[in-house]
Every structure is written in C-alpha cells, then in structure tokens.
Design a protein around this motif. Structure first.
Motif, PDB file in Angstrom:
ATOM      1  N   VAL A 186       0.835  -1.204   0.000  1.00  0.00           N
ATOM      2  CA  VAL A 186       0.000   0.000   0.000  1.00  0.00           C
ATOM      3  C   VAL A 186       0.870   1.254   0.000  1.00  0.00           C
ATOM      4  O   VAL A 186       0.703   2.144  -0.835  1.00  0.00           O
ATOM      5  CB  VAL A 186      -0.951   0.008   1.218  1.00  0.00           C
TER       6      VAL A 186
ATOM      7  N   TRP B 103      -2.766   5.240 -14.446  1.00  0.00           N
ATOM      8  CA  TRP B 103      -2.627   3.805 -14.191  1.00  0.00           C
ATOM      9  C   TRP B 103      -3.954   3.064 -14.364  1.00  0.00           C
ATOM     10  O   TRP B 103      -3.971   1.840 -14.451  1.00  0.00           O
ATOM     11  CB  TRP B 103      -2.034   3.537 -12.814  1.00  0.00           C
ATOM     12  N   VAL B 104      -5.064   3.793 -14.417  1.00  0.00           N
ATOM     13  CA  VAL B 104      -6.333   3.136 -14.726  1.00  0.00           C
ATOM     14  C   VAL B 104      -6.404   2.904 -16.235  1.00  0.00           C
ATOM     15  O   VAL B 104      -6.845   1.848 -16.702  1.00  0.00           O
ATOM     16  CB  VAL B 104      -7.527   3.999 -14.254  1.00  0.00           C
TER      17      VAL B 104
ATOM     18  N   PRO C 239      -2.644  -0.022 -17.393  1.00  0.00           N
ATOM     19  CA  PRO C 239      -2.304  -0.794 -16.187  1.00  0.00           C
ATOM     20  C   PRO C 239      -0.845  -1.219 -16.126  1.00  0.00           C
ATOM     21  O   PRO C 239      -0.409  -1.689 -15.076  1.00  0.00           O
ATOM     22  CB  PRO C 239      -3.232  -2.009 -16.267  1.00  0.00           C
TER      23      PRO C 239
ATOM     24  N   LEU D 222       0.702  -0.003 -13.078  1.00  0.00           N
ATOM     25  CA  LEU D 222       0.396  -0.789 -11.883  1.00  0.00           C
ATOM     26  C   LEU D 222       1.347  -1.975 -11.776  1.00  0.00           C
ATOM     27  O   LEU D 222       1.900  -2.255 -10.707  1.00  0.00           O
ATOM     28  CB  LEU D 222      -1.029  -1.317 -11.939  1.00  0.00           C
ATOM     29  N   TYR D 223       1.532  -2.704 -12.907  1.00  0.00           N
ATOM     30  CA  TYR D 223       2.430  -3.851 -12.890  1.00  0.00           C
ATOM     31  C   TYR D 223       3.836  -3.413 -12.521  1.00  0.00           C
ATOM     32  O   TYR D 223       4.532  -4.087 -11.763  1.00  0.00           O
ATOM     33  CB  TYR D 223       2.445  -4.543 -14.255  1.00  0.00           C
TER      34      TYR D 223
ATOM     35  N   TYR E  90       3.873  -2.800  -8.707  1.00  0.00           N
ATOM     36  CA  TYR E  90       3.802  -4.045  -7.940  1.00  0.00           C
ATOM     37  C   TYR E  90       5.067  -4.882  -8.136  1.00  0.00           C
ATOM     38  O   TYR E  90       5.599  -5.458  -7.185  1.00  0.00           O
ATOM     39  CB  TYR E  90       2.561  -4.851  -8.336  1.00  0.00           C
TER      40      TYR E  90
ATOM     41  N   LEU F 263     -10.847   8.559  -9.082  1.00  0.00           N
ATOM     42  CA  LEU F 263      -9.937   7.767  -9.908  1.00  0.00           C
ATOM     43  C   LEU F 263     -10.639   7.229 -11.148  1.00  0.00           C
ATOM     44  O   LEU F 263     -10.036   7.089 -12.207  1.00  0.00           O
ATOM     45  CB  LEU F 263      -9.355   6.612  -9.086  1.00  0.00           C
TER      46      LEU F 263
ATOM     47  N   THR G 225     -12.914  -1.738 -16.295  1.00  0.00           N
ATOM     48  CA  THR G 225     -11.485  -1.929 -16.059  1.00  0.00           C
ATOM     49  C   THR G 225     -11.178  -3.420 -15.962  1.00  0.00           C
ATOM     50  O   THR G 225     -12.078  -4.243 -15.797  1.00  0.00           O
ATOM     51  CB  THR G 225     -11.045  -1.274 -14.741  1.00  0.00           C
TER      52      THR G 225
ATOM     53  N   ILE H  68      -7.046  -6.504 -12.314  1.00  0.00           N
ATOM     54  CA  ILE H  68      -6.011  -5.999 -11.400  1.00  0.00           C
ATOM     55  C   ILE H  68      -6.320  -4.549 -10.998  1.00  0.00           C
ATOM     56  O   ILE H  68      -6.134  -4.173  -9.833  1.00  0.00           O
ATOM     57  CB  ILE H  68      -4.582  -6.119 -12.000  1.00  0.00           C
ATOM     58  N   VAL H  69      -6.842  -3.757 -11.937  1.00  0.00           N
ATOM     59  CA  VAL H  69      -7.258  -2.402 -11.577  1.00  0.00           C
ATOM     60  C   VAL H  69      -8.450  -2.458 -10.629  1.00  0.00           C
ATOM     61  O   VAL H  69      -8.516  -1.704  -9.650  1.00  0.00           O
ATOM     62  CB  VAL H  69      -7.592  -1.571 -12.841  1.00  0.00           C
TER      63      VAL H  69
ATOM     64  N   MET I  42      -8.742  -0.932  -6.958  1.00  0.00           N
ATOM     65  CA  MET I  42      -9.786   0.042  -6.644  1.00  0.00           C
ATOM     66  C   MET I  42     -10.580  -0.388  -5.400  1.00  0.00           C
ATOM     67  O   MET I  42     -10.983   0.450  -4.599  1.00  0.00           O
ATOM     68  CB  MET I  42     -10.720   0.159  -7.849  1.00  0.00           C
TER      69      MET I  42
ATOM     70  N   MET J 188      -9.362  -2.144  -2.879  1.00  0.00           N
ATOM     71  CA  MET J 188      -8.509  -1.865  -1.723  1.00  0.00           C
ATOM     72  C   MET J 188      -8.479  -0.368  -1.429  1.00  0.00           C
ATOM     73  O   MET J 188      -8.502   0.043  -0.275  1.00  0.00           O
ATOM     74  CB  MET J 188      -7.092  -2.395  -1.959  1.00  0.00           C
TER      75      MET J 188
ATOM     76  N   ILE K  44      -9.618   0.960   2.098  1.00  0.00           N
ATOM     77  CA  ILE K  44      -8.533   1.367   2.994  1.00  0.00           C
ATOM     78  C   ILE K  44      -8.471   2.874   3.222  1.00  0.00           C
ATOM     79  O   ILE K  44      -8.161   3.326   4.321  1.00  0.00           O
ATOM     80  CB  ILE K  44      -7.176   0.858   2.423  1.00  0.00           C
TER      81      ILE K  44
ATOM     82  N   VAL L 116      -3.625   0.218   8.605  1.00  0.00           N
ATOM     83  CA  VAL L 116      -3.082  -0.563   7.499  1.00  0.00           C
ATOM     84  C   VAL L 116      -1.571  -0.721   7.615  1.00  0.00           C
ATOM     85  O   VAL L 116      -0.984  -1.598   6.988  1.00  0.00           O
ATOM     86  CB  VAL L 116      -3.470   0.091   6.151  1.00  0.00           C
ATOM     87  N   MET L 117      -0.931   0.122   8.426  1.00  0.00           N
ATOM     88  CA  MET L 117       0.512   0.076   8.564  1.00  0.00           C
ATOM     89  C   MET L 117       0.962  -0.790   9.741  1.00  0.00           C
ATOM     90  O   MET L 117       2.149  -1.006   9.935  1.00  0.00           O
ATOM     91  CB  MET L 117       1.077   1.488   8.765  1.00  0.00           C
TER      92      MET L 117
ATOM     93  N   ALA M  67      -4.683  -4.836   4.931  1.00  0.00           N
ATOM     94  CA  ALA M  67      -4.759  -4.828   3.470  1.00  0.00           C
ATOM     95  C   ALA M  67      -4.894  -6.252   2.941  1.00  0.00           C
ATOM     96  O   ALA M  67      -5.573  -6.494   1.931  1.00  0.00           O
ATOM     97  CB  ALA M  67      -3.517  -4.153   2.897  1.00  0.00           C
TER      98      ALA M  67
END
Lengths: 209, 209, 209
Positions: free
Chosen positions: B37, B60-61, B64, B67-68, B71, C53, C116, C119-120, C124, C126, C130, C146-147, C153
């Motif tokens: 996160v 990133w929407v 993607p 995003l990869y 991650y 987003l 989407t 993975i997106v 979204m 999360m 969060i 979350v930390m 998460a």
C-alpha cells in the motif's frame, strides 16, 4: 457580476491562507521552497478538493491569477518576516479565520451554481474552508485546528447557515456575503477570546479502551 | 514517439518511487500488504493528483502497465531485502531523487500538452514530483522530505526551469529530458553531499509565539 | 436490481465507517463539529477517491442519501456515547472491519462496471476500503491501521479474490457478496484474535540506516 465578486473574494481568500501557511512553515522551521509548497497547499487545497468533488475544472488551472495571488502572498510574507519586527501568533489565527470565512462562502456558492441541494452545498462549503488548513496541519505534523476543542468547523457551519438564511430572505448579494463572513469570523475568534468550548459528549467521561 | 518516451520514463519513475516506498515501509517496520500500500501510494500518488488536477483519465487506470511496474518493483525490493546483504540508506535517497526528477518532467510535459501556461506547468511538475513522496512521508509519520532544510522542492523547480530553457532553445527532445534529469538529481544529491541549506528567513531569528 | 443492492450496502458501509470515525474522534478527545468532520472523512473518503480515480461523479454529491447516512450515524453514536454505558474498543474494530469489507466489494464492482481489468478493479477495491480509515488515522495522528502488523490490506485483498473467484464460478450475486464479506471480516478479526502476523521480510533483520 457574481463572477467578479467571486474572483475578488477568491484572490483574497487564497492570499490569506497562503500567508497562514507561510507563517506556520516559518514557525516549524521549514525553509527554502518547502515554505512555498506548504503555503500553496494551504491556499489551493480546499478549493481544489471542492472542484474535484464537483467534477469542475480546477480553479487555479483555469484562472492562473489564483496561483499568482498565492505565490505573491508567500513572497510578501517571507519578506515581511525577514525585514519587519516579529509578528505575534495572533496574525496567524486572523488570517486563518478570514480564509476560512471566505472559502466557506465560495464553496457553498459554487455548489449551488452546480445545482446541488443545500445539505451538499453546506458540506462543500465546510470542505473548501477546512481542507486547506487541514492539509497544512497534517503536512506540518500539527494537531489539526479543526480537531482542537475550539469552534472551528462550527464557525464554518454557522457562517454557512447565516448565508443560507440571508439568501432565503432575499437580502442583497453583498449582505449575504458580509453576514456570513462576520458570523464565521466572530464565532471563530470569539471562541478563542472567550474560551467557548463545545462539549457534545457527557462531561468527565473517559472512554474504556 | 513522444508517447513512447513518456511511457518508458514513466514506468521507471513509478518503479523508483515504489522502491523508495518499500524501503521506507521496511525501515518503519510495516509488514505484509501494508508495504504494498505505502509503495503504491508513493509510486502512483503524484501522477494521480496531476491527472486529477488536469481532469484527465488517471494514468494507471488507463494504462495498467504502470500498476504492474509498481507491484513488480515492490516484489523485487522485498525479495532483495530478504535475500541480499542490507542496503545503506543511500539507495533510498537515490531512488527518491531519480523518481523526483522523472515525475517532474512528466508533470510539466503533460500540462503543456493540455495547453496550460508555463507557471501552471511548472506547478504541475512540482506537484507530480513531490506529492507521491509527501504522501509516503505523511502515512509513515515521517517529517516530509520536502519540509526539511535540504533542497528538495528547489531541485524540482530547477529541473523544471532547465527543461523550459532547453525547450525554448529548440534543443533536441532527448537533451531537454536529460538536462532536466541531471539538474534535479545533481542539486538534490549535491545539497545532501555538500550540506547546502537555503535560508530565506533572517538568520538566527525565532518567531514570537 | 444491482443498483438497489449497491445503495443498500453502501449506506451501511458509510454508516459503519462514520461510527468508527466518531468513536476514534471521541477517544482522541476531539469535540464539537470536529467529530462530524473526522467521521465524514472516514465514511466518505474511500468512495470519494474511488470515484475520482474512475472519473465518475462523486457518489454522495449525486446521491445525498449517503450524506444523511453518515450524519445520522454520527448523531446516533454521539448520543449513545453520551447516554449508554461505555462501549469497549471492540466495537471500533468491528465497525471498521465491516466497513472495510463492504467498501472493498463496492470498489471492485464499480470498477468492473466501468470496464477496467481485474487488477485495476482489485486495486480500486482496496483503495475504497482502505483510504477512508487511512485518512481518519492520519488526521487523528494515529499509526494507520493498514501500517500495523495485522492483516488489514491482506484481509481486503482476500475478500476481493473471494469475490472474483465466486464471480468466475457463476455463483448467485448475493453469494459473491456474502462470501467476500465473510472472508474479509474473518481474516481481519482472526488476525487480531489469534495474533496472525505476516512477515514478508527476513525474521529478526533490522535495516542498516
């Protein structure tokens, strides 16, 4: 006409919050361009979030005068801290209260123009007024003003209700604005001067953790 | 052509900031998915705010791959922390500086493509560069890098001015990017190495509270 | 049909998070309207960021019922703190877990409806789950949930994967939702009850600073 009032008030609101951000940056020993960053976030944060929520173009991207107002206010503040005798903390409180009152009105107005209902408009006014200062306090690792015991959000809401009441009574436009400004600033500064403290939870109660 | 450079640079910028987020998460003893996160927020935060401010689809929407990249960088960082000898804190600073330099350019470019003026574009570059790391530091309850005495926002702005100057001189596209990157990274790392400290307020002055 | 489920679940999710925000506000001795602010940010923050987003209209601006749900939940919480015997901290954890589970589903669904990829959509989910709590913790100057070492998460992601799996198996709609809710809440509360702690970095390793 309305747009002129808007721009005029907005430029002042942005400048007031920029000064409050620069003053806090100074007190927190932030230096160099960090002061510009914290002042800009304070000045532009609340209105930016309002525009995002209303899915409108961001005000300072569309009208860069706001940016110039923020940057100009920072430069003047830095110069006056540098060359004038030290200011008391009272100026910070005053600037913050003025910015809060102005941004509150601007948030309500812009929401009403976009056709939202009154409860959304009041929420939007509080968002515009509160979030710039909230971001400033979070970034500077201060207890946010809105979270302290003083009447901060309450002052904001009262100003909004005053505006709504005067508007419903068909008062002239300038009166609506003036009445709302006075209400917010009076309640905010009054709470500090006379030590008004709300207590919505039972007195003397401490939570069991 | 430009779009290719964009994607390429962006994937690297995202990866660098994701690594810096994962390293800080590790140092702050955050564990499990919390690390993902904080690294994602660091990597995607600045660009997300830029796209919101420009009312563009979030990068990133739409793509993607970013995003990869984020991650993937987190997974590699966690694995290298787990299996390789400990890295010095220097890597964190380096990753952060590289991400700052790249995101700065990308923010300026995207703003100029959307037809904003130069002052808005420079502001957007600083926003893109600074906000990811700012969110990381706020979430991790660190003093934000941009608020410390080192040249952080100043490095960002200098890189932006270098880009603008080279662009105005009709330098080849790759030179504009390279010149800006070098300027930002040099000023940022130089300020740490040689201890450059700005002082825009009067020396030895402490505010009266 | 789907829209009905959506609204119904959403109103509950908003209320749960508003209660958790009001409880934390109380514990942090925030008073007056500050409690409303922190509760609203908690309740509406995650969904607001999701809508930004996805470049959709903000859910509570379009459907003010969510606002009423948040404000109503705050008033009820304040009244119950005032007049009922003190609640244990367990209620805070429970409300937070329920809100997390519901918002996770709503984020995934809304992203999938917007077309989407998975993975997106999981990201979204999360984000929606969060960020409300994250904003609450940042504003209240708490270490974000979350930390911490608990599965926060991770619970969110597991619920998302459960939803995706049931969806892929053509399970009835209500089952998908129920399965995901149970998974998230079970893993979240289980991690607290049985002390599950993830450790993705090497054991006993401390970073060289």
């Amino acid at each position: 006409m309305t747009a002129d009032y808007f721009l005029f008030l907005g430029l002042f609101g942005v400048a007031f919050f920029a000064v409050s951000g620069a003053l806090m940056g100074h007190e927190k020993s932030i230096n160099g361009f960090g002061v510009v960053v914290v002042a800009s976030v304070t000045a532009l944060g609340g209105g930016t979030i309002r525009d995002l929520l209303l899915t409108q173009p961001i005000f300072w991207v569309e009208t860069p005068s706001y940016l110039y107002s923020a940057y100009g206010a920072v430069v003047l503040t830095v110069l006056s801290i540098r060359y004038l005798p030290p200011l008391s903390n009272y100026y910070f409180i005053l600037m913050d209260a003025a910015g809060l009152a102005i941004f509150n009105i601007m948030g309500i107005e812009k929401a009403l123009i976009e056709g939202t209902g009154m409860i959304v408009a009041l929420t939007m006014g509080m968002t515009t007024g509160i979030f710039g200062g909230l971001l400033r306090d979070v970034i500077c690792r201060e207890v946010p003003l809105v979270m302290r015991g003083d009447l901060y959000a309450t002052a904001c809401l009262s100003g909004g209700l005053a505006y709504a009441a005067l508007f419903a009574l068909d008062a002239p436009y300038a009166w609506c604005i003036f009445g709302s400004l006075i209400t917010t600033v009076f309640i905010r500064l009054g709470s500090l001067h006379w030590g008004w403290k709300p207590n919505i939870f039972k007195k003397g109660y401490t939570p069991k953790s």
